[in-house]
Scaffold this motif. Structure first.
Motif, mmCIF file in Angstrom:
data_model
loop_
_atom_site.group_PDB
_atom_site.id
_atom_site.type_symbol
_atom_site.label_atom_id
_atom_site.label_comp_id
_atom_site.label_asym_id
_atom_site.label_seq_id
_atom_site.Cartn_x
_atom_site.Cartn_y
_atom_site.Cartn_z
ATOM 1 N N ALA A 44 6.122 4.336 -2.606
ATOM 2 C CA ALA A 44 5.712 5.173 -2.646
ATOM 3 C C ALA A 44 5.091 6.370 -1.739
ATOM 4 C CB ALA A 44 4.107 5.130 -3.313
ATOM 5 N N ASP A 45 5.887 7.493 -1.745
ATOM 6 C CA ASP A 45 4.710 8.444 -0.859
ATOM 7 C C ASP A 45 3.262 8.552 -0.303
ATOM 8 O OD1 ASP A 45 7.619 9.420 0.126
ATOM 9 O OD2 ASP A 45 7.269 10.737 -2.093
ATOM 10 N N CYS A 46 3.236 8.104 0.628
ATOM 11 C CA CYS A 46 1.198 8.144 -0.005
ATOM 12 C C CYS A 46 0.466 8.485 1.115
ATOM 13 C CB CYS A 46 0.752 6.494 1.175
ATOM 14 S SG CYS A 46 1.349 4.664 -0.363
ATOM 15 N N ALA A 47 -0.585 9.270 -0.005
ATOM 16 C CA ALA A 47 -1.483 10.542 1.179
ATOM 17 C C ALA A 47 -2.727 9.245 0.520
ATOM 18 C CB ALA A 47 -1.277 11.176 0.391
ATOM 19 N N THR A 48 -3.802 10.043 1.265
ATOM 20 C CA THR A 48 -5.406 9.860 0.865
ATOM 21 C C THR A 48 -5.890 10.778 0.171
ATOM 22 O OG1 THR A 48 -5.908 10.402 2.903
ATOM 23 C CG2 THR A 48 -4.952 7.655 3.341
ATOM 24 N N GLY A 49 -7.039 10.141 -0.210
ATOM 25 C CA GLY A 49 -7.910 11.673 -0.475
ATOM 26 C C GLY A 49 -8.280 11.023 -2.138
ATOM 27 N N THR A 50 -7.987 12.420 -2.555
ATOM 28 C CA THR A 50 -9.074 12.009 -4.488
ATOM 29 C C THR A 50 -8.049 13.060 -4.789
ATOM 30 O OG1 THR A 50 -11.358 11.667 -3.835
ATOM 31 C CG2 THR A 50 -11.167 11.867 -5.918
ATOM 32 N N LEU A 51 -7.109 12.782 -5.961
ATOM 33 C CA LEU A 51 -7.481 14.116 -7.070
ATOM 34 C C LEU A 51 -8.260 13.695 -8.414
ATOM 35 C CD1 LEU A 51 -3.363 13.733 -6.957
ATOM 36 C CD2 LEU A 51 -5.230 15.231 -5.834
ATOM 37 N N ASN A 52 -9.014 14.558 -8.689
ATOM 38 C CA ASN A 52 -9.371 14.773 -10.124
ATOM 39 C C ASN A 52 -8.431 15.690 -11.154
ATOM 40 O OD1 ASN A 52 -11.881 13.397 -9.458
ATOM 41 N ND2 ASN A 52 -11.847 15.681 -8.630
ATOM 42 N N ALA A 53 -8.132 15.297 -12.436
ATOM 43 C CA ALA A 53 -7.172 15.703 -13.050
ATOM 44 C C ALA A 53 -7.962 15.611 -14.438
ATOM 45 C CB ALA A 53 -5.997 15.332 -13.403
ATOM 46 N N TYR A 70 -0.618 3.262 -8.536
ATOM 47 C CA TYR A 70 -0.048 4.223 -7.170
ATOM 48 C C TYR A 70 -1.823 3.122 -6.007
ATOM 49 C CZ TYR A 70 0.600 7.943 -3.725
ATOM 50 O OH TYR A 70 0.517 8.443 -2.703
ATOM 51 N N GLN A 71 -2.057 3.368 -7.102
ATOM 52 C CA GLN A 71 -3.603 2.666 -5.576
ATOM 53 C C GLN A 71 -3.864 1.767 -4.945
ATOM 54 O OE1 GLN A 71 -7.093 6.028 -8.504
ATOM 55 N NE2 GLN A 71 -6.740 3.254 -9.113
ATOM 56 N N GLN A 72 -3.151 1.022 -6.305
ATOM 57 C CA GLN A 72 -2.453 -0.456 -5.054
ATOM 58 C C GLN A 72 -1.382 -0.383 -4.047
ATOM 59 O OE1 GLN A 72 -1.238 -3.102 -8.655
ATOM 60 N NE2 GLN A 72 -3.211 -3.990 -9.149
ATOM 61 N N THR A 78 -7.845 8.027 -4.175
ATOM 62 C CA THR A 78 -8.406 7.711 -6.062
ATOM 63 C C THR A 78 -7.887 8.743 -6.893
ATOM 64 O OG1 THR A 78 -10.694 6.677 -4.360
ATOM 65 C CG2 THR A 78 -10.554 7.790 -7.063
ATOM 66 N N ILE A 79 -7.062 8.264 -7.428
ATOM 67 C CA ILE A 79 -6.589 9.247 -9.354
ATOM 68 C C ILE A 79 -7.564 9.161 -9.936
ATOM 69 C CG2 ILE A 79 -4.416 10.074 -10.231
ATOM 70 C CD1 ILE A 79 -4.515 10.070 -7.501
ATOM 71 N N LEU A 328 -0.896 14.226 -1.408
ATOM 72 C CA LEU A 328 -1.653 13.549 -2.778
ATOM 73 C C LEU A 328 -1.058 13.969 -3.616
ATOM 74 C CD1 LEU A 328 -2.461 10.624 -3.862
ATOM 75 C CD2 LEU A 328 -4.739 12.066 -3.038
ATOM 76 N N VAL A 329 -0.739 15.459 -4.276
ATOM 77 C CA VAL A 329 -0.617 15.548 -5.720
ATOM 78 C C VAL A 329 1.223 15.231 -5.717
ATOM 79 C CG1 VAL A 329 0.313 17.566 -6.626
ATOM 80 C CG2 VAL A 329 -1.965 17.530 -5.888
ATOM 81 N N LYS A 330 1.939 15.445 -4.452
ATOM 82 C CA LYS A 330 3.498 15.229 -5.030
ATOM 83 C C LYS A 330 3.319 14.193 -4.360
ATOM 84 C CE LYS A 330 5.604 18.228 -1.731
ATOM 85 N NZ LYS A 330 6.747 18.251 -0.710
ATOM 86 N N GLY A 331 2.653 13.023 -3.481
ATOM 87 C CA GLY A 331 2.750 11.669 -3.465
ATOM 88 C C GLY A 331 2.541 10.844 -5.035
ATOM 89 N N PHE A 332 1.946 11.485 -5.714
ATOM 90 C CA PHE A 332 1.655 10.417 -7.032
ATOM 91 C C PHE A 332 2.491 11.088 -8.222
ATOM 92 C CE2 PHE A 332 -0.794 10.549 -11.383
ATOM 93 C CZ PHE A 332 -1.162 9.407 -11.371
ATOM 94 N N LEU A 333 2.812 12.925 -8.467
ATOM 95 C CA LEU A 333 3.356 12.876 -9.458
ATOM 96 C C LEU A 333 4.516 12.039 -8.989
ATOM 97 C CD1 LEU A 333 2.079 16.279 -9.454
ATOM 98 C CD2 LEU A 333 1.319 14.316 -11.183
ATOM 99 N N ASN A 334 5.497 12.325 -7.773
ATOM 100 C CA ASN A 334 6.769 11.519 -7.624
ATOM 101 C C ASN A 334 6.796 10.146 -7.674
ATOM 102 O OD1 ASN A 334 9.190 11.843 -5.532
ATOM 103 N ND2 ASN A 334 9.004 9.976 -5.088
#
Length: 369
Positions: A44-53, A70-72, A78-79, A328-334
């Motif tokens: 995964a394209d890993c990044a740190t931080g929090t996303l709220n959706a 993704y969190q694992q 944190t998503i 993080l947006v790009k990493g999670f969505l990818n």
């Protein structure tokens, strides 16, 4: 909780795995089972931080699977996803309280400029992530394999057919013994992309019987309103004589009977992944550039096609995502659009994106700035 794997759903599993991008941080991804059951190295394209959706409840099970995985894979991440409905999700995105929004339908004409203004330096775009067939589920003990033509279905939800032994329903089900039970329709009480798709379907295939237009808010009189796809499923399960529309996974999870729906060729078609896939294959991408809005042919005449399907989008800024959120947006969505992320959907009552659409989604995500 995952649904049990459906053999018919597996037929839509991706036939060729796309290469996942390498991890963009020092987080090393462990080995995990692939969609085919063999061992693969998850990345995964890993990044740190929090996303709220916020947004679509129809895609909740898919997002829950993706964010857990993704969190694992990516520590320090944190998503959060609140399935409060497509309409609420879009409003949260416009208000900048959501980093992205899940929606079962495209932005309305009046919503697009507001979403664009929220982004600032680039338009808001639609990324199709989940293909969700819409089930018409019913609670009618003793009646299996209920069949409904589009006109009959429209009349039921418009309230002009009121009893299960109505001549129109009998005509669609010549060999069935139908009770004189009153019909209780169940619809979404919250603004919903599922409602938007379902009413769009009725408006398209039976405009003479469905005169309430299409939209996220339910406009027909009568019936019972329930919040979320899970609420509709619960209401149908708890009331004999009821019928409602919901995303397929909720009907499966609730153990509900599902009606066969006649397509444009007049075939009464059971809801299976293969049947839904035949309709998906005819969907047209109507957006431009990185915007991947899709148009579904609800009146499809493809043999064996189940006609009521929805595409669930993630709505995100093409440009203008805050710098501390962008990676993080790009990493999670990818990850969600990857072969692994899409492969996981086959166990949850969804259909994976067709390979060509998946490739386009990943290209759009790469261009986010």
């Amino acid at each position: 909780m995952k649904l049990q794997r459906h053999g018919t759903i597996a037929c839509l599993a991706l036939t060729a795995a796309l290469a996942l991008s390498a991890c963009g941080s020092d987080n090393e991804a462990p080995s995990s089972p692939g969609a085919s059951g063999g061992a693969t190295t998850a990345a995964a394209d890993c990044a740190t931080g929090t996303l709220n959706a916020f947004g679509s409840s129809a895609q909740k099970n898919a997002v829950d699977e993706w964010r857990k995985a993704y969190q694992q894979l990516c520590t320090g991440t944190t998503i959060n996803y609140e399935p409060n409905g497509s309409g609420a999700g879009i409003q949260s995105f416009i208000a900048k309280t959501a980093d992205f929004a899940g929606s079962d339908s495209a932005l309305k004409e009046e919503e697009q400029p507001k979403a664009d203004a929220r982004c600032g330096s680039g338009p808001a775009i639609h990324l199709p992530m989940v293909i969700g067939p819409v089930a018409v589920a019913y609670n009618l003990p003793g009646v299996e394999g209920l069949q409904l033509k589009p006109d009959t279905l429209a009349k039921i939800f418009a309230g002009t057919i009121k009893k299960w032994d109505d001549p129109a329903i009998k005509a669609d089900n010549a060999s069935a013994t139908l009770p004189s039970t009153n019909i209780q329709t169940v619809h979404r009480s919250d603004e919903s992309g599922t409602t938007d798709n379902f009413t769009n379907y009725l408006s398209t295939v039976s405009p003479g019987n469905w005169t309430f237009g299409k939209g996220k808010a339910w406009k027909a009189p009568g019936g019972t309103g329930s919040k979320g796809s899970d609420g509709v499923a619960t209401s149908v399960k708890g009331a004999e004589g009821s019928i409602g529309y919901m995303e397929w996974s909720y009907a499966e999870n609730g153990g509900l009977s599902k009606a066969k729906i006649a397509n444009g060729a007049g075939e009464f078609t059971e809801l299976t992944a293969e049947a839904a896939g035949k309709t998906i294959a005819g969907a047209e991408v109507t957006g431009t550039g990185d915007d991947l809005k899709m148009k579904i042919d609800y009146a499809t005449k493809e043999a064996g096609a189940y006609p009521i399907v929805l595409v669930t989008y993630e709505i995100v800024c093409s440009k203008g995502t805050p710098a501390d959120k962008l990676a993080l947006v790009k990493g999670f969505l990818n990850y969600a659009a990857s072969a692994e992320g899409q492969g996981a959907l086959t166990e949850l009552g969804y259909a994976p994106l067709p390979t060509e659409v998946q490739t386009k989604v990943q290209a759009s995500i790469k261009n986010l700035a």
